[in-house]
Design a protein around this motif. Structure first.
Motif, PDB file in Angstrom:
ATOM      1  N   GLY A 248       8.375  63.682  33.249  1.00  0.00           N
ATOM      2  CA  GLY A 248       7.180  64.391  33.682  1.00  0.00           C
ATOM      3  C   GLY A 248       5.924  63.662  33.283  1.00  0.00           C
ATOM      4  O   GLY A 248       5.949  62.464  32.997  1.00  0.00           O
ATOM      5  N   PRO A 249       4.811  64.352  33.227  1.00  0.00           N
ATOM      6  CA  PRO A 249       3.536  63.722  32.906  1.00  0.00           C
ATOM      7  C   PRO A 249       3.518  63.139  31.496  1.00  0.00           C
ATOM      8  O   PRO A 249       4.163  63.657  30.573  1.00  0.00           O
ATOM      9  CB  PRO A 249       2.529  64.870  33.030  1.00  0.00           C
TER      10      PRO A 249
ATOM     11  N   SER B 285       1.274  63.405  29.388  1.00  0.00           N
ATOM     12  CA  SER B 285       0.666  64.330  28.440  1.00  0.00           C
ATOM     13  C   SER B 285       1.695  65.049  27.581  1.00  0.00           C
ATOM     14  O   SER B 285       1.393  65.441  26.450  1.00  0.00           O
ATOM     15  CB  SER B 285      -0.187  65.360  29.192  1.00  0.00           C
TER      16      SER B 285
ATOM     17  N   TYR C  16       8.134  57.373  32.582  1.00  0.00           N
ATOM     18  CA  TYR C  16       8.021  58.776  32.186  1.00  0.00           C
ATOM     19  C   TYR C  16       8.383  59.732  33.319  1.00  0.00           C
ATOM     20  O   TYR C  16       9.085  60.725  33.098  1.00  0.00           O
ATOM     21  CB  TYR C  16       6.597  59.066  31.688  1.00  0.00           C
ATOM     22  N   ASN C  17       7.918  59.444  34.521  1.00  0.00           N
ATOM     23  CA  ASN C  17       8.156  60.366  35.626  1.00  0.00           C
ATOM     24  C   ASN C  17       9.620  60.429  36.035  1.00  0.00           C
ATOM     25  O   ASN C  17      10.077  61.452  36.539  1.00  0.00           O
ATOM     26  CB  ASN C  17       7.296  59.973  36.829  1.00  0.00           C
TER      27      ASN C  17
ATOM     28  N   TYR D 156      -5.246  55.675  35.394  1.00  0.00           N
ATOM     29  CA  TYR D 156      -5.259  56.986  36.036  1.00  0.00           C
ATOM     30  C   TYR D 156      -4.319  57.039  37.237  1.00  0.00           C
ATOM     31  O   TYR D 156      -3.725  58.095  37.519  1.00  0.00           O
ATOM     32  CB  TYR D 156      -6.682  57.358  36.436  1.00  0.00           C
TER      33      TYR D 156
ATOM     34  N   GLN E 138      -0.896  58.161  36.428  1.00  0.00           N
ATOM     35  CA  GLN E 138      -0.745  59.587  36.144  1.00  0.00           C
ATOM     36  C   GLN E 138      -1.019  60.436  37.383  1.00  0.00           C
ATOM     37  O   GLN E 138      -1.426  61.593  37.277  1.00  0.00           O
ATOM     38  CB  GLN E 138      -1.688  59.999  35.014  1.00  0.00           C
TER      39      GLN E 138
ATOM     40  N   PHE F   8       0.871  61.960  39.295  1.00  0.00           N
ATOM     41  CA  PHE F   8       1.685  63.162  39.407  1.00  0.00           C
ATOM     42  C   PHE F   8       1.250  64.264  38.441  1.00  0.00           C
ATOM     43  O   PHE F   8       1.810  65.356  38.454  1.00  0.00           O
ATOM     44  CB  PHE F   8       3.162  62.822  39.150  1.00  0.00           C
ATOM     45  N   ASP F   9       0.303  63.966  37.587  1.00  0.00           N
ATOM     46  CA  ASP F   9      -0.142  64.917  36.569  1.00  0.00           C
ATOM     47  C   ASP F   9      -1.466  65.539  37.001  1.00  0.00           C
ATOM     48  O   ASP F   9      -2.464  64.830  37.158  1.00  0.00           O
ATOM     49  CB  ASP F   9      -0.320  64.192  35.231  1.00  0.00           C
TER      50      ASP F   9
ATOM     51  N   ARG G   8      -3.401  67.147  35.230  1.00  0.00           N
ATOM     52  CA  ARG G   8      -4.336  67.026  34.112  1.00  0.00           C
ATOM     53  C   ARG G   8      -4.057  65.716  33.366  1.00  0.00           C
ATOM     54  O   ARG G   8      -3.480  65.722  32.279  1.00  0.00           O
ATOM     55  CB  ARG G   8      -4.209  68.214  33.162  1.00  0.00           C
ATOM     56  N   PRO G   9      -4.443  64.591  33.945  1.00  0.00           N
ATOM     57  CA  PRO G   9      -4.151  63.303  33.301  1.00  0.00           C
ATOM     58  C   PRO G   9      -4.878  63.166  31.975  1.00  0.00           C
ATOM     59  O   PRO G   9      -5.952  63.732  31.767  1.00  0.00           O
ATOM     60  CB  PRO G   9      -4.664  62.279  34.321  1.00  0.00           C
TER      61      PRO G   9
ATOM     62  N   THR H 218      -5.350  60.075  24.854  1.00  0.00           N
ATOM     63  CA  THR H 218      -4.052  59.475  24.555  1.00  0.00           C
ATOM     64  C   THR H 218      -4.033  58.897  23.147  1.00  0.00           C
ATOM     65  O   THR H 218      -3.062  59.079  22.406  1.00  0.00           O
ATOM     66  CB  THR H 218      -3.722  58.378  25.580  1.00  0.00           C
TER      67      THR H 218
END
Length: 427
Positions: A267-268, A270, A310-311, A375, A378, A380-381, A383-384, A390
């Protein structure tokens, strides 16, 4: 943080303000589902579109135009992000604040990008034959280059076996055979389909406001018969009960070992900062366990590094090995993973990783390209994380969180590429 503005159905403008730069960077991203039948024809497009348009149909006229924009730089690239195919065209140029006599370089760049994307060198349902044949030849050479570069080839082979049946298992540019079969009419059909069906992001990194750029693309896309478009849904697989073991033998001087793991979480970014730190302590820089032990202490490989997607929830460990050391390296990599799971890494290793990754995050705003890519990674997020957020999240990661991330890791596929001549000897 980026400001996001809807420009047209399925088209977003993304503005990343940074007053530190004397240049502006504008990129148009097209996101489409990864599909074998459209992969190569779509992947050829950014290279075709970045080679010229009706107003500037050849290299000389296009380069002259770029020179007039204070030496602007143009590029196109095809890639994949999770289960989406990504086509990108980028133009970098002097920021408006540094141009002579208040000249709007951003408006001129937006117009050039608009012409490249919407009025390519094509007519009667096909790209210009000479332009198409040249870019097709170069495109096939890119595919061959990834085959000839055995480090890339080995990782791609591991992922294709690991993700067989998943869109992510498809090659970034498609296959040579599919590329060779393409026609100028195929590329034109792909161009029309991409313009009308892809999810699009117009990304601007600049100190100047992006109004002229966004307006140009809002008008251009609104004139197309577009409907709402979204990012493709990502498929996250699980490790099989029995580890896949795949070996190829080719004419190579040095063997390659690639181990594909499922991380147990995807997933994201974050929500996955502890996984970032685990990956770095395990196989990141020269302070990592894989570098210090598998490479330096035991001399089992020429290089050994871990990378995480990550994704997709995928971690790969890549190493260059001699044939006689391949199994030893595999066993030692797994032993180092067990050490991470048991929490037997040192506080110094954890601190070194957090320092290195924090410095990396804080350095991202130093260049327009790194800022944009950060950016874009991210996408797919909703709320990047900003680089500063980070860096703060990295410092908050605890030993217990790293151990928890390590315990979720499961081996999926082991891919080994070995010299061909040893096959007869082994038999």
């Amino acid at each position: 943080m980026p400001d996001v503005k809807r420009l047209a159905p399925g088209v977003d403008g993304v503005y990343i303000r940074n007053a530190r730069f004397k240049t502006s960077r504008v990129s148009v991203y097209f996101y489409l589902p990864l599909r074998k039948e459209t992969l190569s024809r779509n992947a050829l497009l950014p290279y075709l579109l970045a080679s010229g348009c009706k107003a500037y149909p050849d290299f000389g006229s296009l380069q002259s135009k770029l020179d007039s924009l204070y030496g602007a730089a143009l590029s196109g690239v095809a890639d994949k992000a999770a289960d989406s195919q990504v086509l990108r065209i980028t133009l970098s140029a002097l920021d408006d604040g540094y141009a002579l006599d208040g000249e709007s370089v951003s408006a001129a760049c937006a117009e050039l990008l608009r012409q490249l994307i919407f009025t390519p060198a094509a007519e009667k349902g096909a790209f210009d034959a000479a332009v198409f044949q040249r870019e097709k030849r170069l495109f096939i050479e890119r595919i061959e280059g990834e085959i000839n570069e055995k480090r890339i080839y080995a990782k791609n082979r591991c992922l294709s076996e690991m993700c067989a049946g998943e869109p992510f298992g498809l090659p970034r540019l498609g296959t040579k055979e599919d590329a060779e079969a393409l026609t100028a009419a195929d590329a034109y059909a792909a161009w029309e389909e991409v313009l009308d069906t892809a999810y699009v992001r117009v990304s601007v990194v600049s100190a100047s406001e992006p109004d002229a750029i966004f307006a140009a693309f809002a008008d251009a896309f609104s004139a197309r018969p577009r409907r709402e478009a979204h990012l493709a849904e990502n498929v996250v697989g699980n490790a099989p009960e029995t580890v896949r073991q795949v070996t190829d033998r080719l004419d190579v001087a040095q063997g390659k070992l690639v181990m594909g793991f499922r991380t147990g979480e995807a997933g994201p970014l974050s929500g996955l900062v502890p996984l970032m730190i685990f990956t770095d302590v395990f196989g990141g820089g020269p302070y990592s366990r894989l570098f210090a032990n598998v490479r330096e202490k035991l001399s089992l490989c020429y290089y050994c590094a871990a990378r995480v997607n990550y994704n997709k929830g995928i971690l790969t460990v890549e190493s260059g090995v001699e044939s006689q050391n391949a199994k030893k390296a595999e066993d030692e990599i797994l032993r180092q993973l067990d050490i991470m799971r048991a929490g037997e890494f040192t506080d110094e290793e954890l601190a070194a990783s957090k320092l290195a990754k924090g410095d990396m995050a804080r350095s991202i705003p130093d260049t327009p390209a790194e800022t944009e890519v950060w950016y874009a990674s991210q996408v797919f997020d909703p709320r990047p994380l900003s680089p500063a957020q980070t860096a703060a999240a990295i410092q908050a990661v605890t030993r217990e969180q790293v151990i928890e991330a390590a315990r979720k890791i499961r081996l999926d596929t082991v891919y080994t590429l070995l010299p061909k001549e040893e096959a007869a000897h082994d038999a």
